[in-house]
Design a protein around this motif. Structure first.
Motif, PDB file in Angstrom:
ATOM      1  N   LYS A  90       0.830  -1.206   0.000  1.00 30.85           N
ATOM      2  CA  LYS A  90       0.000   0.000   0.000  1.00 30.85           C
ATOM      3  C   LYS A  90       0.861   1.252   0.000  1.00 30.85           C
ATOM      4  CE  LYS A  90      -4.136   1.766   0.451  1.00 30.85           C
ATOM      5  NZ  LYS A  90      -5.240   1.471  -0.428  1.00 30.85           N
ATOM      6  N   GLU A  93       2.136   2.025  -3.366  1.00 34.84           N
ATOM      7  CA  GLU A  93       1.171   2.651  -4.264  1.00 34.84           C
ATOM      8  C   GLU A  93       1.066   4.144  -4.037  1.00 34.84           C
ATOM      9  OE1 GLU A  93      -2.583   0.763  -3.938  1.00 34.84           O
ATOM     10  OE2 GLU A  93      -1.766  -1.200  -4.421  1.00 34.84           O
ATOM     11  N   ARG A 364      -0.176  -0.896  -8.873  1.00 33.62           N
ATOM     12  CA  ARG A 364      -0.176  -2.059  -8.000  1.00 33.62           C
ATOM     13  C   ARG A 364       1.210  -2.658  -8.087  1.00 33.62           C
ATOM     14  NH1 ARG A 364      -0.878  -5.576  -4.421  1.00 33.62           N
ATOM     15  NH2 ARG A 364      -1.903  -7.556  -4.730  1.00 33.62           N
TER      16      ARG A 364
ATOM     17  N   ASP B  53      -7.141  -4.463  -7.466  1.00 32.87           N
ATOM     18  CA  ASP B  53      -8.325  -3.620  -7.435  1.00 32.87           C
ATOM     19  C   ASP B  53      -8.110  -2.504  -8.431  1.00 32.87           C
ATOM     20  OD1 ASP B  53     -10.474  -2.050  -6.913  1.00 32.87           O
ATOM     21  OD2 ASP B  53      -9.956  -1.639  -4.835  1.00 32.87           O
ATOM     22  N   GLY B  55     -10.153  -0.222  -9.289  1.00 36.88           N
ATOM     23  CA  GLY B  55     -10.990   0.954  -9.080  1.00 36.88           C
ATOM     24  C   GLY B  55     -12.412   0.733  -9.545  1.00 36.88           C
ATOM     25  N   ARG B 133      -7.642  -2.222  -0.967  1.00 35.12           N
ATOM     26  CA  ARG B 133      -8.653  -1.662  -1.850  1.00 35.12           C
ATOM     27  C   ARG B 133      -8.369  -0.197  -2.105  1.00 35.12           C
ATOM     28  NH1 ARG B 133     -14.523  -3.601  -1.572  1.00 35.12           N
ATOM     29  NH2 ARG B 133     -14.198  -5.834  -1.510  1.00 35.12           N
ATOM     30  N   LYS B 134      -8.848   0.271  -3.219  1.00 35.49           N
ATOM     31  CA  LYS B 134      -8.588   1.666  -3.560  1.00 35.49           C
ATOM     32  C   LYS B 134      -9.421   2.627  -2.729  1.00 35.49           C
ATOM     33  CE  LYS B 134      -5.587   0.963  -6.728  1.00 35.49           C
ATOM     34  NZ  LYS B 134      -4.190   1.258  -6.499  1.00 35.49           N
ATOM     35  N   ASP B 141      -2.955   9.886   1.618  1.00 34.41           N
ATOM     36  CA  ASP B 141      -3.926  10.174   0.565  1.00 34.41           C
ATOM     37  C   ASP B 141      -4.872  11.270   0.981  1.00 34.41           C
ATOM     38  OD1 ASP B 141      -4.392   6.661  -0.140  1.00 34.41           O
ATOM     39  OD2 ASP B 141      -2.804   8.054  -0.655  1.00 34.41           O
TER      40      ASP B 141
END
Lengths: 406, 176, 250
Positions: A90, A93, A364, B53, B55, B133-134, B141
């Motif tokens: 994560k 990303e 990803r 994922d 999106g 998951r997005k 973020d």
């Protein structure tokens, strides 16, 4: 843990849920969540659950194994992972492709050139980038040095898990020398952050070469001395041979790779099956053994160290001159594509599936760690053995929790 | 790889050393068994199993290797809905896929039907979210999150300001 | 306390800190303006969590105060005779000086290597950089036999429970060393969803050894600092701090 002064720092309140004590007890909260859990926690007459907790001298890092034992014999086991899950994928990303290099470093912290290579090689594959040959040779040199230091750690740790406290001191002499060597070019002993998309960070320097020359001149003799400690040691051989046998079909079904697979008789080495970098030009063999037991895995590690020394020799002599980094812009925007790369790390096939979405961040970055799959072989290998032998077998799989838990 | 192209009716892409095919979830068991056992293919080595994922949808991606060909085969199972992603499990072919499917479940919420042990592997068992998951956003973020600017880490730090205690600025009076 | 500067005191004192008012800082009811509590050097800062509440009403033991001694709000003036030393209570005698020397010269660490820093900890304990010279070699597997908890590696939320359990099982006197960036502050995983950002959120830390990973020499320097702490009778097992210890003005 329930104190209000702990300042929550993330939005998700579930993250700090007071996990009930039951998950640290061996018995799970009823009803069992899955079929396998029901089967495992169903104790028959005389059986007992023993928790080999996350903190244990023999679990390689924080691995928790719930053993179902009958007397001293292990009947079944349930490994619990996740005590080192840091959310690397994560975080990757959220950063650049370049940030992924240092983010993926601690996945294989004993030999982190391999885990660093993952985002680097994926990005190069997505960009169709040609890495200069000198950089490739330097990479191979560093990879093989890392492999030797990782195998040295393995040999020491294997003996440590059997109770022998001395061999690890010998192995760490080797390992410290190699790691200081690499610190001369990378600046870091452990998490190197040395590979770059398009090459490597710095060229070889005099310090590194002189240390490497010193080490190479006595590497063979030192290896023989270290292995003479253990190879024909009767206690060691009797405790290792015949235990933890993996046959060819089980190995393929369990998706094993690396020394565990090659000791079972399958000559699958990514350096020969899917040649990458300059390995096609180097001359080395793939050691394979057929017995599949812990002793075969141990001997295989030693064989691999010998092959690595051969590769280092060749790489040093054939090292071309030239640039060490391809010319790429600092800000990399990769057009949408997918790529899979795989390399051979000391533990097995290290793979990475990268997806780019046109921006400068990976969409990803999935890291496939070999220890994760190798550890599943535990469920087949351990039952039927004594607890002490279980330690030896787990050690022979050479797991690294950084990669298993990501 | 021509054999794969012959037997497979959907789109097949080849790039560098990977051949990629895309299938629907209902065909997973059949396709996997074929490529694993059929003598023309013999993709005995499952290199990787992961979830993605995108999106809009979820995908499961398998990477396979066979001794007969130097190429990798990538099988993308697409079209999984983000609300209820279900895929048949491949643990009947490869035992080693069990943990990988647990990981995909833990990170994405993809349910693998047929996996005997589908529980969380990384996060604590009481965890309710699916991290990769997005729509699961990290503090970094902040700009994309609905609670943007709410927490201290999302506000720019003024030089000279103490980090000792979090400061709530203007605009957050509804919390008091 | 031979050194004039004691970091613990500096953090707790309210004098040097300009008052920053915050809604959750108060126990009295606020009408928009929060009144900071009177804080002296004796009282710890307790930040009441009024920003949100957990979805699960049974979380955090239903809101009951913590029973974990080192995280309970310290009540000074607690003169109960539980054998616990308090730095303000006892004037060290020569016997205490000798006891301190004994303790610092035989610190037995607990094998608590979680991640990459564990490799450097093992490196520090093996041939080339020998911690055995400082009498710290026997890494005990059992917390009951250990003095120092060197937390080496990232602490995740799943592991926090077992780690605190290990800490509680260690008998006093005990010290805690945070080795590596991940334990000092969360390090490179600060933004992750599963990390505890610095073990000082859950454990009282005596020595922070930064680095990613710190060199074995760095860890040995940190352990020598710990020995100095013990000699000077500073450190958390004498007086517990509560909450994250971030220096002022940073």
């Amino acid at each position: 843990m329930t104190d209000p002064t702990i300042i929550r720092s993330l939005d998700d309140p579930d993250i700090w849920v007071e996990t009930p004590a039951t998950i640290y007890d061996a018995v799970p909260p009823y009803p069992p969540r899955t079929e396998r859990e029901a089967e495992f926690y169903d104790l028959r007459d005389g059986e007992m659950l023993l928790n080999l907790g996350p903190q244990h001298p023999s679990t390689h890092g924080v691995l928790r194994v719930v053993l179902k034992i009958d007397g001293e014999k292990v009947v079944d086991l349930d490994p619990v992972l996740g005590y080192l899950h840091r959310g690397v994928e994560k975080i990757c990303e959220n950063g650049d492709w370049h940030h992924a290099i240092s983010n993926c470093d601690p996945l294989e912290y004993v030999a982190s050139m391999f885990s660093e290579a993952m985002p680097v090689m994926v990005a190069e594959k997505l960009l169709d980038l040609q890495v200069p040959r000198r950089a490739e040779y330097i990479r191979v040199l560093c990879w093989e040095l890392n492999r030797i230091s990782s195998h040295a750690l393995y040999m020491g740790w294997q003996a440590l898990d059997l109770g022998g406290l001395t061999p690890i001191l010998y192995s760490f002499i080797e390992r410290d020398e190699i790691v200081e060597m690499l610190a001369a070019i990378t600046g870091q002993r452990l998490l190197f952050n040395y590979l770059r998309i398009g090459g490597v960070n710095g060229d070889l320097n005099h310090d590194f070469l002189s240390r490497l020359g010193d080490w190479m001149s006595r590497a063979g003799a030192q290896l023989e001395a270290n292995t003479r400690l253990l190879n024909e040691n009767e206690i060691f051989v009797r405790r290792m041979s015949g235990l933890g046998v993996v046959d060819r079909e089980t190995a393929l079904r369990t998706c094993l790779s690396g020394p565990v697979l090659r000791a079972a008789g399958v000559p699958y080495d990514v350096r020969r099956a899917h040649p990458y970098s300059v390995y096609p030009e180097l001359d080395f063999d793939i050691p394979t053994r057929t017995e599949g037991d812990s002793y075969a895995r141990y001997l295989l590690h030693i064989d691999e160290v010998r092959e690595s020394i051969r590769i280092i020799d060749q790489a040093l002599h054939e090292m071309p001159d030239g640039p060490i980094m391809a010319k790429i812009p600092r800000l990399i925007r990769i057009p949408p594509a997918r790529a899979w790369v795989a390399i051979e790390s000391p533990r097995g096939q290290y793979g990475c599936y990268g997806m780019s979405d046109g921006s400068d961040q990976p969409f990803r970055l999935r890291i496939h760690d070999p220890s994760f799959f190798n550890l599943q072989a535990m469920t087949d290998m351990l039952p039927g053995n004594l607890i002490a032998d279980s330690m030896a077998i787990m050690a022979s799989l050479d797991p690294i929790m950084g990669g298993i838990d990501k | 790889m021509e054999a794969v192209g012959d037997r497979f009716s959907g789109p097949l892409r080849q790039r560098q050393d990977t051949t990629e095919i895309r299938i629907r979830p209902q065909h997973v068991a059949e396709v996997m068994r074929t490529v694993n056992e059929d003598d023309a293919f013999r993709f005995e080595i499952l290199a990787d199993l992961c979830g993605v994922d995108t999106g809009t949808e979820m995908q499961v991606v398998y990477h396979l290797w066979s001794a007969l060909t130097p190429d990798w085969l990538r099988v993308i199972v697409e079209g999984l809905s983000r609300d209820d992603p279900r895929v048949p499990s491949v643990t009947f072919l490869w035992n080693g896929a069990e943990w990988a499917e647990r990981e995909a479940y833990d990170m994405f919420g993809i349910i693998f039907e047929g996996n005997r042990d589908l529980r969380r592997i990384y996060m604590p068992p009481d965890y309710t979210s699916f991290p990769l998951r997005k729509d699961f956003l990290l503090p970094d973020d902040a700009a994309r999150s609905p609670g943007e600017g709410f927490r201290h880490v999302e506000q720019p730090h003024q030089p000279g300001e103490s980090l000792r205690r979090p400061v709530l600025r203007q605009g957050t009076s509804e919390l008091q | 306390m031979s050194e004039p500067v004691n970091d613990n005191d500096k953090q707790r004192g309210g004098a040097a800190d300009p008052p920053i008012y915050m809604a959750s800082d108060t126990l009295s009811q606020a009408q928009g303006l929060a009144v900071p509590p009177e804080q002296s050097v004796d009282e710890p800062i307790v930040v009441q969590n009024t920003l949100w509440s957990a979805a699960n009403p049974q979380a955090y033991a239903g809101g009951a105060p913590s029973q974990i001694t080192h995280l309970r709000a310290l009540e000074l003036g607690d003169k109960s005779d539980n054998g616990r030393w308090s730095a303000l209570d006892i004037i060290p005698t020569k016997a205490d000086y000798v006891l301190d020397l004994i303790r610092l010269n035989s610190l037995w660490p607990l094998l608590s290597g979680l991640a990459c820093c564990a490799m450097e900890m093992i490196s520090a304990a093996t041939s080339r950089n020998d911690m055995d010279r400082f009498n710290m070699f026997p890494f005990r597997a059992s917390p009951r036999q250990a003095d120092v908890l060197i937390v080496a590696g990232t602490l995740t939320t799943k592991m926090a429970g077992p780690l605190v359990r290990l800490w509680e099982q260690m008998p006093e006197p005990k010290w805690c060393v945070a080795m590596g960036d991940c334990t000092c502050s969360g390090g490179r995983y600060k933004r992750s969803y599963a990390t505890v950002e610095g073990i000082d959120r859950v454990l009282p830390v005596d020595v922070y050894v930064p680095g990613c990973p710190p060199r074995p020499e760095g860890l040995i320097y940190g352990m020598m600092k710990l020995q100095q702490l013990i000699r000077e009778r500073r450190g958390h097992w004498a007086d517990r701090a509560v909450g994250p210890t971030v220096p002022l003005g940073v």
